[in-house]
Design a protein around this motif. Sequence first.
Motif, PDB file in Angstrom:
ATOM      1  N   ASN A   1       0.730  -1.346  -0.026  1.00 14.44           N
ATOM      2  CA  ASN A   1      -0.377  -0.086   0.352  1.00 14.44           C
ATOM      3  C   ASN A   1       1.092   1.447  -0.354  1.00 14.44           C
ATOM      4  OD1 ASN A   1      -1.956   1.692   0.581  1.00 14.44           O
ATOM      5  ND2 ASN A   1      -1.501   1.538   2.984  1.00 14.44           N
ATOM      6  N   LEU A   2       1.985   1.506   0.730  1.00 16.83           N
ATOM      7  CA  LEU A   2       3.204   2.593   0.778  1.00 16.83           C
ATOM      8  C   LEU A   2       3.523   2.416  -0.238  1.00 16.83           C
ATOM      9  CD1 LEU A   2       3.464   2.600   4.446  1.00 16.83           C
ATOM     10  CD2 LEU A   2       1.568   3.865   3.634  1.00 16.83           C
ATOM     11  N   GLY A   3       4.146   1.555  -0.067  1.00 18.61           N
ATOM     12  CA  GLY A   3       5.244   1.182  -2.438  1.00 18.61           C
ATOM     13  C   GLY A   3       4.712   1.177  -2.939  1.00 18.61           C
TER      14      GLY A   3
ATOM     15  N   VAL B   1      14.268   2.165 -11.042  1.00 19.08           N
ATOM     16  CA  VAL B   1      14.163   2.715  -9.962  1.00 19.08           C
ATOM     17  C   VAL B   1      12.694   2.486  -8.755  1.00 19.08           C
ATOM     18  CG1 VAL B   1      14.870   4.890  -8.828  1.00 19.08           C
ATOM     19  CG2 VAL B   1      16.116   4.251 -11.172  1.00 19.08           C
ATOM     20  N   GLY B   2      11.782   2.966  -9.941  1.00 21.70           N
ATOM     21  CA  GLY B   2      10.433   2.695  -9.170  1.00 21.70           C
ATOM     22  C   GLY B   2      10.945   1.409  -7.858  1.00 21.70           C
ATOM     23  N   ILE B   3      11.174   0.885  -8.294  1.00 22.24           N
ATOM     24  CA  ILE B   3      11.182  -0.480  -7.663  1.00 22.24           C
ATOM     25  C   ILE B   3      11.439  -0.289  -5.750  1.00 22.24           C
ATOM     26  CG2 ILE B   3      12.082  -3.320  -7.162  1.00 22.24           C
ATOM     27  CD1 ILE B   3      11.264  -3.359 -10.196  1.00 22.24           C
ATOM     28  N   THR B   4      12.853   0.612  -6.260  1.00 22.40           N
ATOM     29  CA  THR B   4      13.906   0.284  -4.661  1.00 22.40           C
ATOM     30  C   THR B   4      12.987   1.052  -3.989  1.00 22.40           C
ATOM     31  OG1 THR B   4      15.821   0.521  -6.803  1.00 22.40           O
ATOM     32  CG2 THR B   4      15.949   0.927  -4.182  1.00 22.40           C
ATOM     33  N   VAL B   5      12.202   2.661  -4.290  1.00 26.17           N
ATOM     34  CA  VAL B   5      11.546   3.402  -3.782  1.00 26.17           C
ATOM     35  C   VAL B   5      10.424   2.769  -3.240  1.00 26.17           C
ATOM     36  CG1 VAL B   5      10.821   5.457  -3.184  1.00 26.17           C
ATOM     37  CG2 VAL B   5      12.009   5.308  -5.437  1.00 26.17           C
ATOM     38  N   ALA B   6      10.091   1.822  -3.632  1.00 24.89           N
ATOM     39  CA  ALA B   6       8.493   1.188  -2.881  1.00 24.89           C
ATOM     40  C   ALA B   6       9.235   0.190  -2.095  1.00 24.89           C
ATOM     41  CB  ALA B   6       7.386   0.467  -4.306  1.00 24.89           C
ATOM     42  N   THR B   7      10.367  -0.170  -2.375  1.00 26.17           N
ATOM     43  CA  THR B   7      10.290  -1.484  -1.568  1.00 26.17           C
ATOM     44  C   THR B   7      11.249  -1.193  -0.310  1.00 26.17           C
ATOM     45  OG1 THR B   7      11.160  -2.639  -3.777  1.00 26.17           O
ATOM     46  CG2 THR B   7      12.136  -3.729  -1.573  1.00 26.17           C
ATOM     47  N   THR B   8      11.684   0.380  -0.292  1.00 29.07           N
ATOM     48  CA  THR B   8      12.088   1.047   0.694  1.00 29.07           C
ATOM     49  C   THR B   8      10.584   1.408   1.736  1.00 29.07           C
ATOM     50  OG1 THR B   8      13.841   1.962  -0.472  1.00 29.07           O
ATOM     51  CG2 THR B   8      13.655   2.768   1.642  1.00 29.07           C
TER      52      THR B   8
END
Lengths: 271, 249
Positions: free
Chosen positions: B77-79, B96-103
């Motif tokens: 949800n937050l990701g 890059v989006g994957i990394t942001v979302a994962t964090t």
Amino acid sequence: MTVKLEKPELVKCWLRWITYGQHCYNYQNMQGMGFCNSMLPIIDKLYPNDPIARAEAMKRHLVYYNTENNWGAVINGLTCSMEEEKANGAEINDATINSVKAALMGPIAGVGDTVTQSVVKTILLGIGCDLAVQGNSLGPILFFVGMSAYCIVLSNRLFFLGYNQGKASISKLLSSGKVGKITEALSALGMVIIGSLVCTVIGVTTPLTFSAGVSSPVVLQDVLNSIFPKILPLVVFFASYAMVKKGFKPLKIIGLLALVGAVLGLLGILA
Amino acid sequence: MSLFLHAAIMAFIAAMLEIGFPMWTKWSLYLGGPLMAGFINGLIMGDVQYGLLMGGTIMMVYIGVSVIGGVVSSDPNLGGWIGVTVAMLARSDPDVGITVATTLGIFGSLTNPLLKSLNTIWVTRAHLVVDKGDTKPIYLLSSWLPVIWSMIFWFIPGFVIIYYGSGALETFLAVVPTQVTTALATIGHLLPSLGLAMLMNLLYDSKMIPYFVIGFFLTAYAGFSTTPVALVGVALAFMHYFNNNKEVA
């Protein structure tokens, strides 16, 4: 004088469950607050002029409760029918109602989690993603409509099934083995999907190359692709599965995967 | 749409979904957060194609995420609603989006237990007021007071992350050494294994292994995508069901 539950308060009970059921999720009674909340319209209807009976009824439902949300609606429906009988003088005490709830919530969660999360959600989401990455807006739309229809229709049907059929038929249904067999067949479908997702979702590859003395270096990933494609995702998947099986907390596994990913990524072994 | 309003809407959606409102969207908007957020952001920003690509790509990471016994392996949800929005506003690549979302997803699974602890305050309160026999206070405690936590712990940080994060992400991506992004991408490639492992743990039975093998090889060797694999799976599920019935008869 008998009180009879009518459609409006039953619908209200179901609506409150599927809307606020999870709001006050907590460590003390898990979904107990949500369950009690859904019973309030019923309690108001059954005991309009009796605050003491209302207080007792509310306390009866402020206890530990936890199940799968959609399939769990059958228990709300069933509880409504028991509350109705009790208000009309049947010999049903608090312990009876709560033992029925407690006895059903586990098996219902088992069936519900398997069907909702691992089969229905995963398949609809898989199809939705397939369409979305091809640039088709139908992906998210189909997923949202399909998933919502599943949740609303299923929980509504089960709620009224629980209310109309009573506890005997629900226990019979669960013990007849039919639900178990359907769940098992759906698990088979879930396993096929998981096998496929291991390939598409775990994107790990290796950038390693070897110079074999001849003109061009050998790219390890190409070699793997020709012998056993997707072997790296498969290995990573089983490593995670082994950790889950050993009872590691999800957060610990995330930490370990992040550590391994960072080290091997920086060393140029994995990408 | 102004950045302020855009950030406020997305943070509000994420905050309400985080406490499970309304519950029937938990499997669509919450667990499908990235896909839906990509689409909605695409509509808002007037670039649906970019939204679908970003949402669909990030969603793949979270596709196997399950909530079992109230524990979420990584918060989609937050990701999704926060992470996808930040990544899209920064116009970054889906990778890059994957990394942001994962964090953000990890942040989400860390803050989730906090909500469950704080909500016990309302349970205690409910036990104190229940004796009066009034149903109204219980309704408020159970339905609406948890929203306070949702606003404090998700709406405000979510808004700040979107409002300042997209600019910061652009700056960050411009200066950060490539090794760091490589390492983050590798982590992003490994993490999806956890959600799938949790699902498999739910379904596991030794007689189910052949089904896993069939699904794996259909994609690894034959290159089938999820839709045709699901169709084969449905056929296999019917076979399994009928064979099971035969044994009993």
